[in-house]
Motif scaffolding. Structure first.
Motif, PDB file in Angstrom:
ATOM      1  N   ILE A 205       0.861  -1.174   0.000  1.00  0.00           N
ATOM      2  CA  ILE A 205       0.000   0.000   0.000  1.00  0.00           C
ATOM      3  C   ILE A 205       0.900   1.227   0.000  1.00  0.00           C
ATOM      4  O   ILE A 205       1.790   1.368   0.862  1.00  0.00           O
ATOM      5  N   TYR A 206       0.676   2.122  -0.956  1.00  0.00           N
ATOM      6  CA  TYR A 206       1.471   3.339  -1.058  1.00  0.00           C
ATOM      7  C   TYR A 206       0.660   4.572  -0.654  1.00  0.00           C
ATOM      8  O   TYR A 206      -0.569   4.614  -0.818  1.00  0.00           O
ATOM      9  N   LYS A 207       1.382   5.557  -0.168  1.00  0.00           N
ATOM     10  CA  LYS A 207       0.785   6.821   0.256  1.00  0.00           C
ATOM     11  C   LYS A 207       1.474   7.957  -0.487  1.00  0.00           C
ATOM     12  O   LYS A 207       2.701   7.964  -0.619  1.00  0.00           O
ATOM     13  N   TYR A 208       0.675   8.923  -0.970  1.00  0.00           N
ATOM     14  CA  TYR A 208       1.212  10.052  -1.711  1.00  0.00           C
ATOM     15  C   TYR A 208       0.645  11.358  -1.158  1.00  0.00           C
ATOM     16  O   TYR A 208      -0.478  11.392  -0.638  1.00  0.00           O
ATOM     17  N   ASP A 209       1.388  12.428  -1.354  1.00  0.00           N
ATOM     18  CA  ASP A 209       0.846  13.768  -1.171  1.00  0.00           C
ATOM     19  C   ASP A 209       0.271  14.223  -2.499  1.00  0.00           C
ATOM     20  O   ASP A 209       0.890  14.021  -3.563  1.00  0.00           O
ATOM     21  N   ILE A 210      -0.909  14.839  -2.452  1.00  0.00           N
ATOM     22  CA  ILE A 210      -1.543  15.361  -3.666  1.00  0.00           C
ATOM     23  C   ILE A 210      -1.235  16.852  -3.771  1.00  0.00           C
ATOM     24  O   ILE A 210      -1.523  17.625  -2.858  1.00  0.00           O
ATOM     25  N   MET A 211      -0.663  17.252  -4.877  1.00  0.00           N
ATOM     26  CA  MET A 211      -0.323  18.654  -5.117  1.00  0.00           C
ATOM     27  C   MET A 211      -1.542  19.435  -5.604  1.00  0.00           C
ATOM     28  O   MET A 211      -2.562  18.850  -5.991  1.00  0.00           O
ATOM     29  N   ARG A 212      -1.435  20.746  -5.603  1.00  0.00           N
ATOM     30  CA  ARG A 212      -2.566  21.592  -6.021  1.00  0.00           C
ATOM     31  C   ARG A 212      -2.985  21.349  -7.460  1.00  0.00           C
ATOM     32  O   ARG A 212      -4.145  21.517  -7.815  1.00  0.00           O
ATOM     33  N   ASP A 213      -2.020  20.960  -8.299  1.00  0.00           N
ATOM     34  CA  ASP A 213      -2.346  20.701  -9.705  1.00  0.00           C
ATOM     35  C   ASP A 213      -2.843  19.280  -9.944  1.00  0.00           C
ATOM     36  O   ASP A 213      -3.053  18.878 -11.091  1.00  0.00           O
ATOM     37  N   SER A 215      -1.225  16.491  -9.280  1.00  0.00           N
ATOM     38  CA  SER A 215      -0.138  15.524  -9.377  1.00  0.00           C
ATOM     39  C   SER A 215       0.212  14.970  -8.003  1.00  0.00           C
ATOM     40  O   SER A 215      -0.254  15.478  -6.969  1.00  0.00           O
ATOM     41  N   LEU A 216       1.024  13.928  -7.996  1.00  0.00           N
ATOM     42  CA  LEU A 216       1.411  13.267  -6.756  1.00  0.00           C
ATOM     43  C   LEU A 216       2.891  13.485  -6.472  1.00  0.00           C
ATOM     44  O   LEU A 216       3.702  13.579  -7.387  1.00  0.00           O
ATOM     45  N   THR A 217       3.213  13.549  -5.178  1.00  0.00           N
ATOM     46  CA  THR A 217       4.600  13.653  -4.757  1.00  0.00           C
ATOM     47  C   THR A 217       4.781  12.908  -3.450  1.00  0.00           C
ATOM     48  O   THR A 217       3.811  12.448  -2.847  1.00  0.00           O
ATOM     49  N   ASN A 218       6.039  12.779  -3.022  1.00  0.00           N
ATOM     50  CA  ASN A 218       6.360  12.171  -1.729  1.00  0.00           C
ATOM     51  C   ASN A 218       5.764  10.766  -1.594  1.00  0.00           C
ATOM     52  O   ASN A 218       5.094  10.447  -0.611  1.00  0.00           O
ATOM     53  N   LYS A 219       6.036   9.922  -2.564  1.00  0.00           N
ATOM     54  CA  LYS A 219       5.554   8.543  -2.509  1.00  0.00           C
ATOM     55  C   LYS A 219       6.213   7.810  -1.344  1.00  0.00           C
ATOM     56  O   LYS A 219       7.421   7.842  -1.180  1.00  0.00           O
ATOM     57  N   GLN A 220       5.383   7.151  -0.533  1.00  0.00           N
ATOM     58  CA  GLN A 220       5.881   6.389   0.609  1.00  0.00           C
ATOM     59  C   GLN A 220       5.283   4.989   0.609  1.00  0.00           C
ATOM     60  O   GLN A 220       4.102   4.827   0.276  1.00  0.00           O
ATOM     61  N   LEU A 221       6.079   4.013   0.982  1.00  0.00           N
ATOM     62  CA  LEU A 221       5.538   2.687   1.238  1.00  0.00           C
ATOM     63  C   LEU A 221       4.833   2.752   2.588  1.00  0.00           C
ATOM     64  O   LEU A 221       5.474   2.860   3.629  1.00  0.00           O
ATOM     65  N   PHE A 222       3.515   2.729   2.573  1.00  0.00           N
ATOM     66  CA  PHE A 222       2.744   2.923   3.797  1.00  0.00           C
ATOM     67  C   PHE A 222       2.556   1.616   4.561  1.00  0.00           C
ATOM     68  O   PHE A 222       2.707   1.566   5.776  1.00  0.00           O
ATOM     69  N   ILE A 223       2.214   0.554   3.846  1.00  0.00           N
ATOM     70  CA  ILE A 223       2.059  -0.759   4.471  1.00  0.00           C
ATOM     71  C   ILE A 223       2.729  -1.795   3.571  1.00  0.00           C
ATOM     72  O   ILE A 223       2.385  -1.926   2.405  1.00  0.00           O
TER      73      ILE A 223
END
Length: 298
Positions: A205-213, A215-223
């Motif tokens: 399971i991956y976790k991302y930050d969603i940018m204003r435009d 797009s996604l950034t800061n991909k993390q392996l969450f689980i």
């Protein structure tokens, strides 16, 4: 000392608790188990809740979308539903469906009028949109794995990569956000700042930050060593992963509970009902409900 031992035993038998803001809160009562609504289907998927709390879900092999209303009544909402899989409501109460009969995204209005929002990526047929989440701006995030269907004439994908996309509001072409072994379940947070995606092909399971435009950034392996066919979350930020039953993880990625479902596979989940405290589970040939002590936020 006796008081503290008793309290610990009580919490153990309540069974499931989530620590949030320093408080312990039971997610569901110890005696609660999933309650069968009906087992008349071929394979259920894609539950989505409308503003009133009614739940719509798909029976993909039978090409139908069903409605489970807040009074507990089942009815067919739509026949010839594009072999819809994952679904989600946009801000105007249109049901957005991953219609993989022809590998499209559909917009279905209240009166069942269908608008095809998307049918290709850079001139190539999509793999088969599978699951979908929509933010408050009506940007549509979806996963596009490849599962060979017996109703397709093609025997291999047009695209060589399995991707996560966003279709921005008003646009006609999606933006590729990431690629995975086989992306599947997807959900974002109500504030539109975080996106969770299951790579069911790599058990992560991956976790991302969603940018204003968008797009996604800061991909993390969450689980690690966990995957989900479908994902939802509650007001405390817990993630509910559908697969072999329902596994629940807290906002830090720690597993806090597991709900056994008496079916071979639990494909997807959402919260519904008038108070949004009914956990609705699509599981193989059946659908189940379970009363929770927390609300959903979708």
């Amino acid at each position: 000392m006796k008081h503290y031992i008793t309290l610990s035993v009580c919490l153990f038998f309540i069974g499931v608790a989530q620590v949030a803001l320093g408080q312990t809160r039971p997610l569901y009562d110890s005696a609660s188990t999933p309650e069968l609504v009906s087992g008349q289907f071929a394979f259920t998927e894609g539950p989505a809740v409308d503003k009133a709390g009614n739940i719509f879900f798909t029976d993909q092999p039978n090409n139908k979308i069903w409605k489970y209303d807040t009074d507990g009544k089942l009815s067919v909402f739509m026949d010839n539903a594009g072999r819809a899989n994952g679904t989600y409501f946009d801000s105007k109460s249109n049901l957005i469906a991953c219609a993989d009969e022809h590998n499209q995204l559909w917009q279905i209005s209240k009166d069942k009028k269908v608008t095809v929002l998307l049918k290709s990526y850079k001139g190539r047929l999509l793999n088969g949109p599978n699951d979908v989440w929509i933010d408050k701006k009506d940007n549509i995030y979806f996963t596009d794995p490849y599962y060979q269907r017996d109703y397709w004439t093609r025997k291999s994908p047009d695209l060589t990569t399995r991707m996560v996309f966003v279709l921005m509001k008003g646009k006609t072409q999606p933006v590729m956000l990431d690629s995975m072994v086989r992306p599947n379940g997807i959900v974002g947070t109500p504030d539109g700042k975080t996106l969770y995606v299951s790579d069911i092909g790599d058990n992560k399971i991956y976790k991302y930050d969603i940018m204003r435009d968008g797009s996604l950034t800061n991909k993390q392996l969450f689980i690690a060593n966990a995957s989900a066919d479908g994902i939802t979350h509650d007001e405390l930020g817990n993630l509910y992963l559908a697969g072999k039953g329902i596994s629940i993880y807290d906002p830090r990625g720690t597993k806090v509970a597991h709900i056994d479902v008496p079916e071979p596979w639990s494909a997807n989940i959402c919260f519904g009902g008038k108070d949004k405290r009914t956990l609705f589970i699509t599981a193989s040939k059946a659908v189940y409900v379970m009363k929770m002590n927390v609300k959903g936020v979708e």
